[in-house]
Design an enzyme around this catalytic site. Structure first.
Site, short mmCIF file in Angstrom:
data_model
loop_
_atom_site.label_atom_id
_atom_site.label_comp_id
_atom_site.label_asym_id
_atom_site.label_seq_id
_atom_site.Cartn_x
_atom_site.Cartn_y
_atom_site.Cartn_z
N THR A 284 41.77 90.32 46.50
CA THR A 284 40.84 89.21 46.34
C THR A 284 40.84 88.70 44.91
OG1 THR A 284 38.60 88.45 46.88
CG2 THR A 284 38.78 90.68 45.98
N GLY B 187 38.12 68.40 49.21
CA GLY B 187 38.53 69.31 48.16
C GLY B 187 40.03 69.34 47.97
N ALA B 188 40.44 69.76 46.76
CA ALA B 188 41.86 69.89 46.45
C ALA B 188 42.08 71.07 45.50
CB ALA B 188 42.39 68.60 45.83
N LYS C 63 45.05 87.01 43.59
CA LYS C 63 45.85 86.58 44.75
C LYS C 63 47.21 85.99 44.36
CE LYS C 63 42.05 85.91 47.96
NZ LYS C 63 41.49 85.12 49.05
N GLY D 291 42.22 75.47 44.97
CA GLY D 291 43.11 76.47 45.54
C GLY D 291 42.92 76.62 47.05
N ALA D 292 41.66 76.71 47.49
CA ALA D 292 41.38 76.94 48.91
C ALA D 292 41.79 75.72 49.73
CB ALA D 292 39.90 77.24 49.09
N GLY E 256 32.10 79.68 57.41
CA GLY E 256 33.37 80.38 57.17
C GLY E 256 33.38 81.85 57.59
N LEU F 167 34.20 76.27 54.75
CA LEU F 167 34.80 77.57 54.40
C LEU F 167 33.74 78.53 53.86
CD1 LEU F 167 38.21 76.69 52.68
CD2 LEU F 167 37.62 76.72 55.10
P1 ATR Z 1 38.72 77.25 45.03
O1 ATR Z 1 39.77 78.22 44.61
O2 ATR Z 1 37.51 77.88 45.63
O3 ATR Z 1 39.25 76.15 45.85
P2 ATR Z 1 38.75 75.54 42.72
O4 ATR Z 1 40.23 75.61 42.69
O5 ATR Z 1 37.98 75.65 41.44
O6 ATR Z 1 38.13 76.66 43.66
O7 ATR Z 1 38.35 74.16 43.48
C1 ATR Z 1 37.04 73.72 43.58
C2 ATR Z 1 36.99 72.45 44.43
O8 ATR Z 1 35.63 72.01 44.53
C3 ATR Z 1 37.77 71.27 43.84
O9 ATR Z 1 38.18 70.42 44.90
C4 ATR Z 1 36.67 70.61 43.00
O10 ATR Z 1 36.91 69.24 42.73
P3 ATR Z 1 37.74 68.83 41.38
O11 ATR Z 1 39.19 69.09 41.69
O12 ATR Z 1 37.44 67.40 41.18
O13 ATR Z 1 37.21 69.73 40.28
C5 ATR Z 1 35.49 70.72 43.93
N1 ATR Z 1 34.23 70.63 43.22
C6 ATR Z 1 33.64 71.59 42.48
N2 ATR Z 1 32.46 71.14 41.98
C7 ATR Z 1 32.32 69.86 42.42
C8 ATR Z 1 31.30 68.86 42.27
N3 ATR Z 1 30.20 69.11 41.58
N4 ATR Z 1 31.49 67.67 42.89
C9 ATR Z 1 32.60 67.42 43.62
N5 ATR Z 1 33.59 68.33 43.79
C10 ATR Z 1 33.45 69.51 43.21
#
Ligand code: ATR
Length: 295
Positions: free
Chosen positions: A67, A131-132, A71, A134-135, A250, A227
């Site tokens: 975890t 979202g974009a 990863k 890692g997940a 999730g 998720l």
């Molecule tokens: P994980 O590994 O859980 O996916 P991460 O890689 O930090 O974590 O990704 C977090 C996701 O949540 C991203 O899509 C992020 O958007 P950005 O790429 O613009 O940062 C999104 N996210 C986190 N906080 C946000 C917020 N306050 N408003 C909109 N999107 C948010």
């Protein structure tokens, strides 16, 4: 269970691991299936993953889950990599083989099985993905590989969605993923979409937030899948349900990533009734036993 000279060991490496629910999954399965196996968490400090994996191999540890934050890092410590895990760029399950561990990503197969268990298909579907990070990238890849016809990937930072889309489309050699700025959701054609919430927004302590709150968006959602499972019902799920549509958290993804790992370690197929029993245990563990809102 009684531990004896033949008891096999599986475990979890990560940092921190104190709050993991994986022992509930694996020890419940071992008990139900009558396997002489225990599953324990192993906190691994920064920079010590390769030592931990080599040590586990030396000790004959049958399998490990991996975890946060290891990863990706763990991929350098393996003898072999499953192609899905390689393409996603993340490994959450190690299976001991002769001469080292083989790495898999059961998180994504787990999501796939969770969707199937709710009767939600991916193949041929148009999907909205929020979202974009890692997940979400991994989800986009899963959707593309499982034959989604389109994935609208919406993100606050457009460049991140563009990069993720280019990567997934490049690997699958199809233009499935369409990157968009989250504020442009109105440009998604009218329709009813499976919508997967893959951002970190909505996680406790920000339980009262969702990346989109406009009802007009939620009228395009046929089924919502978040998720996140803590809180049990996220704001995203509430907004989906307010339109009379089903929404899932999730927890089944967590359940099935564990079940697939258990199957890989033990060479068995876990029956639906055993999966359901483990799911009930997980719900008890987080204080959410009872009926599902969608039931
Ligand atoms: P994980 O590994 O859980 O996916 P991460 O890689 O930090 O974590 O990704 C977090 C996701 O949540 C991203 O899509 C992020 O958007 P950005 O790429 O613009 O940062 C999104 N996210 C986190 N906080 C946000 C917020 N306050 N408003 C909109 N999107 C948010």
């Amino acid at each position: 269970m009684e531990i004896n000279g033949k008891t096999r060991v599986c475990g979890l490496i990560g940092n921190p691991v104190e709050h993991t629910m994986s022992p509930v999954i694996h020890n419940t399965l071992a008990g139900r299936l009558g396997h002489d196996l225990v599953y324990v968490p192993f906190p691994v400090g920064p920079g010590r993953v390769s030592e931990a994996v080599a040590g586990a191999d030396a000790l004959g540890v049958l399998g490990l889950n991996v975890t946060v934050p290891y990863k990706s890092e763990v991929m350098d410590c393996l003898k072999e990599l499953d192609p899905l895990a390689r393409d996603i760029g993340a490994v959450n399950t190690l299976v001991r083989t002769k001469g080292g561990y083989k790495g898999y990503n059961t998180d994504m197969e787990g999501l796939y099985r969770a969707l199937l268990s709710e009767g939600v298909p991916i193949e041929g579907q148009e999907i909205i993905l929020l979202g974009a990070g890692g997940a979400a990238r991994a989800v986009a890849y899963l959707c593309a590989v499982k034959g989604a016809s389109k994935v609208y990937m919406l993100n606050r930072t457009l460049s991140r969605a563009e990069e993720a889309a280019a990567e997934v489309n490049g690997r699958t050699d199809r233009q499935t993923v369409i990157p968009m700025l989250i504020d442009d959701y109105a440009a998604i054609p009218d329709g009813e979409y499976l919508t997967i919430q893959g951002t970190s927004v909505g996680l406790a302590p920000h339980a009262d937030e969702a990346v989109i709150t406009d009802d007009a968006f939620y009228r395009k959602v046929r089924t919502g899948f978040d998720l996140i499972y803590s809180p049990w019902e996220t704001k995203f799920m509430r907004l989906v349900r307010a339109q009379g549509r089903p929404a899932y958290n999730g927890l089944k993804m967590l359940l099935y990533q564990g079940i697939i790992a258990y199957e890989l370690w033990n060479g068995v197929h876990v029956a639906d009734e055993d999966a359901q029993a483990v799911y009930e245990k997980l719900r008890e563990h987080i204080g959410q036993s009872g009926t599902d809102r969608n039931d």
